[in-house]
Design a protein around this motif. Sequence first.
Motif, PDB file in Angstrom:
ATOM      1  N   LEU A 152       0.843  -1.210   0.000  1.00 60.74           N
ATOM      2  CA  LEU A 152       0.000   0.000   0.000  1.00 60.74           C
ATOM      3  C   LEU A 152       0.872   1.252   0.000  1.00 60.74           C
ATOM      4  N   ARG A 153       1.910   1.227   0.810  1.00 56.01           N
ATOM      5  CA  ARG A 153       2.831   2.383   0.894  1.00 56.01           C
ATOM      6  C   ARG A 153       3.496   2.627  -0.452  1.00 56.01           C
TER       7      ARG A 153
ATOM      8  N   GLU B 106       2.359   1.705  -3.413  1.00 58.59           N
ATOM      9  CA  GLU B 106       1.370   2.165  -4.397  1.00 58.59           C
ATOM     10  C   GLU B 106       1.009   3.634  -4.162  1.00 58.59           C
ATOM     11  N   LEU B 107       0.898   3.995  -2.884  1.00 57.49           N
ATOM     12  CA  LEU B 107       0.598   5.403  -2.589  1.00 57.49           C
ATOM     13  C   LEU B 107       1.777   6.288  -2.994  1.00 57.49           C
TER      14      LEU B 107
ATOM     15  N   ALA C  35       1.359   6.857  -6.570  1.00 55.13           N
ATOM     16  CA  ALA C  35       0.256   7.809  -6.810  1.00 55.13           C
ATOM     17  C   ALA C  35       0.657   9.221  -6.399  1.00 55.13           C
ATOM     18  N   LEU C  36       1.412   9.318  -5.298  1.00 51.70           N
ATOM     19  CA  LEU C  36       1.841  10.641  -4.832  1.00 51.70           C
ATOM     20  C   LEU C  36       2.859  11.271  -5.774  1.00 51.70           C
TER      21      LEU C  36
ATOM     22  N   LEU D 270       0.788   3.487 -14.078  1.00 50.02           N
ATOM     23  CA  LEU D 270       1.442   4.698 -13.561  1.00 50.02           C
ATOM     24  C   LEU D 270       2.863   4.372 -13.097  1.00 50.02           C
TER      25      LEU D 270
ATOM     26  N   ILE E  78      -2.652   1.845 -11.434  1.00 48.34           N
ATOM     27  CA  ILE E  78      -1.469   2.041 -10.583  1.00 48.34           C
ATOM     28  C   ILE E  78      -0.246   1.376 -11.231  1.00 48.34           C
TER      29      ILE E  78
END
Lengths: 245, 184
Positions: free
Chosen positions: A71-72, A74-75, A78-79, A217, A214
Amino acid sequence: MISINKAIRIYQGLLLSIGLIIIAIGGTLFGIIPGVKSSLSMFEEMQTLGKEVEQLKRKNEILESFDLEILRQELSVALSAVPGDKSLPTLFTTIEGLTQQTNTTLTAMNLSSPGSISTVSAKIVSAEERLIGSGLLPISITIDGQLDNLKNFLTTSTTVRRLLRIRKVDILFLNETTARASLSVDAFYLPLPQLIGKASDAISPMTPNEEELIARLGNFPLLVPPIIGSNTTLPQEPKSDPFFP
Amino acid sequence: MAAPVGHINLFKSESSISPQLEGIQEQLRVIGYGAIGIFLLVGLVVGVTFVVMQAQYQSLTNSKTQLIERINRESQKEGLLVSLKDRIKVVDKAIASQKPWSSLLDTILPLIPPPRLTNIGVDDEDRITITVRLPSIEESMNIVTTMLQLAIEQKIRNPQLTGFSFDKDGGVRMSLSFLPLFTL
């Protein structure tokens, strides 16, 4: 007194039956009916509670199905595409990286409305921002280069990690092979939420489309240093701001 | 009926209540026992149901409390997930709003290559304006014909001549605008 006793003795069978009927009616009125009402009310509450518990179970299963580290990461991806603030350094670095990658020359850069560079409080949200759901940071750039390189710049600008959108294009052809492009570019940013909802608020798992997005990206070239390193250590205790990775 | 001599009759010589009342009494007795029986049975069912439901309610409440505790322990994951999903929505819309500008050049340049084509501009409403510089008025007519042909072929829409001027050297400067029907 004698007559009362005599009457009771004579009508005792009758009185007993009437007494039983009265007890049954009274018990029904004051015992069974409220009991049934309470049971129905509890049944309705149980239905609601059952749904809540199912929702909580589902939420818990969803949360447990995620790996914190993934999750970290992937975020982090995204960030790097849509930062939590305007992140001017990453914007400048991306545009500079793009020009280097496509062999074009950045001759001018103009940040038309930089505004606050730290917070976005009290900012008027435009219709376009409402539509996209994020803040837009408009920037004008001018680049010179060979026609093929300019075309490459326009193509590559749609596949860099720090997402950019070219809104307006004005190309001046200097000669047969070179041109100068003045571009109105929008960069995106979205502040991290400060609060999560209640524990009972539903969440949905990642859909295949979201996972695909994701992954896509993640394949875009990152022209800036990552915002969160993969070796960033996690605190053992829950942090006060759970959104900040 | 008189008792024989030497016997004592302890039975009542006549009923103290009338036979009609006795019938009612009998009916009431049946109704009373029936009512109390039904009352006890229904009461038992309602009572047992209530107790069972209360136990289930308590069990559900305990489950809810435990689940909320477990969810709260995963609050960091939830925060990351919510934040990620919010951002993915924006990423999706942002990517969808990007335009393939290179297709603009791919469409225009083969028709009017530089140096005749001096400028291409696209406004917020995707209206394309091109400026061309041509050596003669005949060639400008060719450009107009080309644009009309593109409109007939439904590659562009609403072509307009927005500017036309002669240079000192006899050349022609012309501006045309149109809406693209190819994907921008």
